[in-house]
Write a protein that holds these residues in place. Structure first.
Motif, short mmCIF file in Angstrom:
data_model
loop_
_atom_site.label_atom_id
_atom_site.label_comp_id
_atom_site.label_asym_id
_atom_site.label_seq_id
_atom_site.Cartn_x
_atom_site.Cartn_y
_atom_site.Cartn_z
N ILE A 33 3.60 13.78 16.72
CA ILE A 33 4.39 13.61 15.50
C ILE A 33 3.53 12.94 14.42
N LEU A 34 2.74 11.95 14.80
CA LEU A 34 1.89 11.26 13.82
C LEU A 34 0.79 12.16 13.28
N VAL A 35 0.25 13.04 14.12
CA VAL A 35 -0.75 14.01 13.64
C VAL A 35 -0.10 14.96 12.64
N GLU A 36 1.10 15.45 12.96
CA GLU A 36 1.81 16.35 12.04
C GLU A 36 2.18 15.63 10.74
N PHE A 37 2.59 14.37 10.87
CA PHE A 37 2.91 13.56 9.69
C PHE A 37 1.68 13.40 8.80
N ARG A 38 0.54 13.06 9.42
CA ARG A 38 -0.70 12.90 8.65
C ARG A 38 -1.06 14.20 7.92
N VAL A 52 2.95 11.09 -0.86
CA VAL A 52 3.17 10.42 0.43
C VAL A 52 4.65 10.46 0.80
N ILE A 53 5.51 10.16 -0.17
CA ILE A 53 6.95 10.19 0.08
C ILE A 53 7.40 11.60 0.47
N GLU A 54 6.90 12.60 -0.24
CA GLU A 54 7.25 13.99 0.10
C GLU A 54 6.80 14.33 1.51
N GLY A 55 5.63 13.87 1.90
CA GLY A 55 5.14 14.11 3.26
C GLY A 55 6.03 13.46 4.31
N CYS A 56 6.52 12.26 4.01
CA CYS A 56 7.40 11.56 4.94
C CYS A 56 8.69 12.34 5.20
N PHE A 57 9.22 12.94 4.16
CA PHE A 57 10.52 13.62 4.28
C PHE A 57 10.37 15.14 4.27
N ALA A 58 9.19 15.63 4.65
CA ALA A 58 8.96 17.07 4.77
C ALA A 58 9.88 17.65 5.85
N ARG A 60 -2.00 2.66 8.62
CA ARG A 60 -2.40 3.83 7.83
C ARG A 60 -1.48 4.05 6.64
N LEU A 61 -0.17 3.94 6.88
CA LEU A 61 0.77 4.13 5.77
C LEU A 61 0.53 3.06 4.71
N ARG A 62 0.36 1.83 5.14
CA ARG A 62 0.14 0.72 4.22
C ARG A 62 -1.13 0.93 3.39
N SER A 63 -2.23 1.27 4.05
CA SER A 63 -3.49 1.42 3.30
C SER A 63 -3.44 2.61 2.34
N THR A 64 -2.79 3.70 2.76
CA THR A 64 -2.69 4.88 1.89
C THR A 64 -1.88 4.55 0.64
N VAL A 65 -0.73 3.92 0.83
CA VAL A 65 0.16 3.61 -0.30
C VAL A 65 -0.43 2.48 -1.15
N ARG A 75 0.54 0.05 20.18
CA ARG A 75 -0.72 0.40 19.52
C ARG A 75 -0.49 1.50 18.48
N LEU A 76 0.28 2.52 18.85
CA LEU A 76 0.60 3.61 17.91
C LEU A 76 1.40 3.08 16.72
N ARG A 77 2.32 2.16 16.97
CA ARG A 77 3.11 1.56 15.89
C ARG A 77 2.19 0.84 14.90
N ARG A 78 1.23 0.08 15.42
CA ARG A 78 0.31 -0.65 14.55
C ARG A 78 -0.57 0.31 13.75
N VAL A 79 -1.02 1.40 14.39
CA VAL A 79 -1.82 2.41 13.68
C VAL A 79 -1.01 3.04 12.56
N TYR A 80 0.23 3.43 12.86
CA TYR A 80 1.10 4.05 11.84
C TYR A 80 1.30 3.10 10.66
N ILE A 81 1.66 1.84 10.94
CA ILE A 81 1.92 0.87 9.88
C ILE A 81 0.67 0.66 9.04
#
Length: 197
Positions: A64-69, A89-95, A130-135, A122-128
């Motif tokens: 799911i995270l790969v598809e989200f990215r 980024v928002i559009e990607g989240c709600f694609a 990456r989203l944080r740094s991108t935004v 670990r996956l939760r920390r990676v998601y948080i």
């Protein structure tokens, strides 16, 4: 013994079945037997590929995270200015591939189980991260640092909250409403803020 070359096929079947079963029954009622039945495979084959339910959820979340990215990066490549990148980024989240009942249910299980399973945490920390740094990279171009930090926390919380509301069965949270709310939230945060160069 499984046939040679079947591992990726079987894993995908089992991940799809786990996501569907989570949506139908929730985390506590999702069992290896139900996942096997959904996949049309014996429960024993699940244990051949995965250590258990947590391991299968981690595999589902990695996919799911790969598809989200992919959803986010494909939109970012077409975006121009920082505001456009934030909207991407928002559009990607709600694609459509992301904001659907099965994926929302997987996110709900993921958030609930992450504190208790090291790989999920670990996956939760990676998601948080990456989203944080991108935004944050684009917010810093539009807002002073302190406001950018608050904005990224606020926006990420809204996005995650909308997923959790949808996973909880709130039918008012459609993809269109989610986009409208998130875009409105971003616009309110940016309204009247001094540009930072």
């Amino acid at each position: 013994m499984p046939k040679l070359g079947m591992e990726p096929v079987r894993k995908r079947q089992l991940i799809d079945a786990a996501i569907e079963t989570l949506c139908r029954y929730g985390w506590h009622e999702t069992t290896v037997v139900r996942i096997g039945r959904e996949a049309g495979l014996s429960p024993g084959i699940i244990h051949h590929y995965f250590a258990g339910k947590d391991d299968l959820l981690a595999a589902a979340m990695r996919r799911i995270l790969v598809e989200f990215r992919h959803e986010v990066t494909s939109r970012l490549s077409a975006a121009g200015d920082p505001r456009g990148r934030l909207r991407a980024v928002i559009e990607g989240c709600f694609a459509p591939s992301q904001f659907r009942p099965e994926i929302c249910a997987a996110w709900l299980a993921f958030w609930a189980q992450a504190p208790f399973a090291p790989e999920l945490d670990r996956l939760r920390r990676v998601y948080i991260s990456r989203l944080r740094s991108t935004v944050l990279a684009d917010l810093r171009r539009l807002l002073p640092e302190e406001q950018a930090e608050l904005a990224v926390l606020s926006l990420a919380s809204l996005i995650d909250g909308l997923f959790l509301r949808a996973a909880s069965g709130d039918s008012r949270v459609s993809p269109e409403i989610a986009l409208e709310l998130a875009f409105g939230h971003l616009d309110q945060f940016l309204a009247g803020r001094a540009q930072v160069h």
